[in-house]
Design a protein around this motif. Structure first.
Motif, short mmCIF file in Angstrom:
data_model
loop_
_atom_site.label_atom_id
_atom_site.label_comp_id
_atom_site.label_asym_id
_atom_site.label_seq_id
_atom_site.Cartn_x
_atom_site.Cartn_y
_atom_site.Cartn_z
N THR A 31 0.84 -1.20 0.00
CA THR A 31 0.00 0.00 0.00
C THR A 31 0.87 1.25 0.00
N ASP A 34 2.26 1.66 -3.41
CA ASP A 34 1.22 2.00 -4.39
C ASP A 34 0.87 3.49 -4.36
N TYR A 35 1.01 4.12 -3.20
CA TYR A 35 0.64 5.53 -3.07
C TYR A 35 1.86 6.45 -3.07
N SER A 36 3.00 5.94 -3.49
CA SER A 36 4.21 6.74 -3.72
C SER A 36 4.60 7.62 -2.53
N PHE A 56 3.76 12.85 1.84
CA PHE A 56 2.56 12.54 1.07
C PHE A 56 2.46 13.56 -0.06
N TYR A 87 -6.20 15.02 -0.29
CA TYR A 87 -5.18 14.01 -0.57
C TYR A 87 -5.86 12.80 -1.20
N LEU A 88 -5.34 12.37 -2.31
CA LEU A 88 -5.81 11.22 -3.11
C LEU A 88 -7.10 11.51 -3.88
N ARG A 91 -7.47 9.82 -7.18
CA ARG A 91 -7.64 8.37 -7.25
C ARG A 91 -9.10 7.96 -7.04
N GLU A 104 -3.84 11.97 6.17
CA GLU A 104 -3.39 11.11 5.09
C GLU A 104 -3.28 9.65 5.55
N LEU A 108 -5.11 6.31 4.02
CA LEU A 108 -4.39 5.09 3.62
C LEU A 108 -4.88 3.88 4.41
N ARG A 111 -8.09 2.76 2.86
CA ARG A 111 -7.79 2.11 1.58
C ARG A 111 -7.20 0.73 1.82
N GLN A 112 -6.35 0.60 2.83
CA GLN A 112 -5.79 -0.71 3.20
C GLN A 112 -6.92 -1.68 3.56
#
Length: 131
Positions: A31, A34-36, A56, A87-88, A91, A104, A108, A111-112
């Motif tokens: 994860t 994937d989110y750099s 982030f 943030y995001l 996506r 952030e 995440l 999303r996880q």
């Protein structure tokens, strides 16, 4: 909004200590990658020194224009440029419901857990509620 021209930000690759920080919060290496997420030493005002931070990237049309940095040892934050979006946000598909989080790492974490439309406000929650 067009992507702002931003001076390059010096970022570093993540080390095991950065992945361990995320792992302690239930966020896997996949994860994080994937989110750099990036790393850098940044001056954190409330710590009073430079600190090892995770970064982030806030993006506009796929281009990073700002970074929010969080110290991994002592909780502290700083930014390179000013995040102006969630943030995001890039996506999430237009028309999809979203979950808006305070930070952030919260986005995440969701999303996880499989909630892929989690985004975060750029500046977190206020320290105290205003009148």
């Amino acid at each position: 909004m067009e992507a702002a021209v931003v001076a390059p930000v010096k970022t570093e690759g993540l080390e095991e200590k950065h992945y361990a920080f995320f792992n302690s919060r239930g966020i896997t290496r996949n994860t994080v990658d994937d989110y750099s997420i990036s790393a850098s030493t940044q001056w954190i005002r409330n710590i009073g020194s430079g600190a090892d931070c995770i970064g982030f990237a806030y993006r506009n049309n796929g281009v990073p224009y700002a970074y929010k940095w969080r110290a991994i040892k002592d909780k502290g934050f700083t930014c390179t440029n000013a995040p102006q979006h969630f943030y995001l946000h890039d996506r999430v598909s237009i028309g999809d419901d979203v979950v808006i989080c305070e930070g952030e790492i919260d986005a995440l974490s969701l999303r996880q857990a499989g909630i892929v439309n989690a985004i975060s406000v750029p500046n977190g929650a206020p320290m105290k509620v205003s009148e």
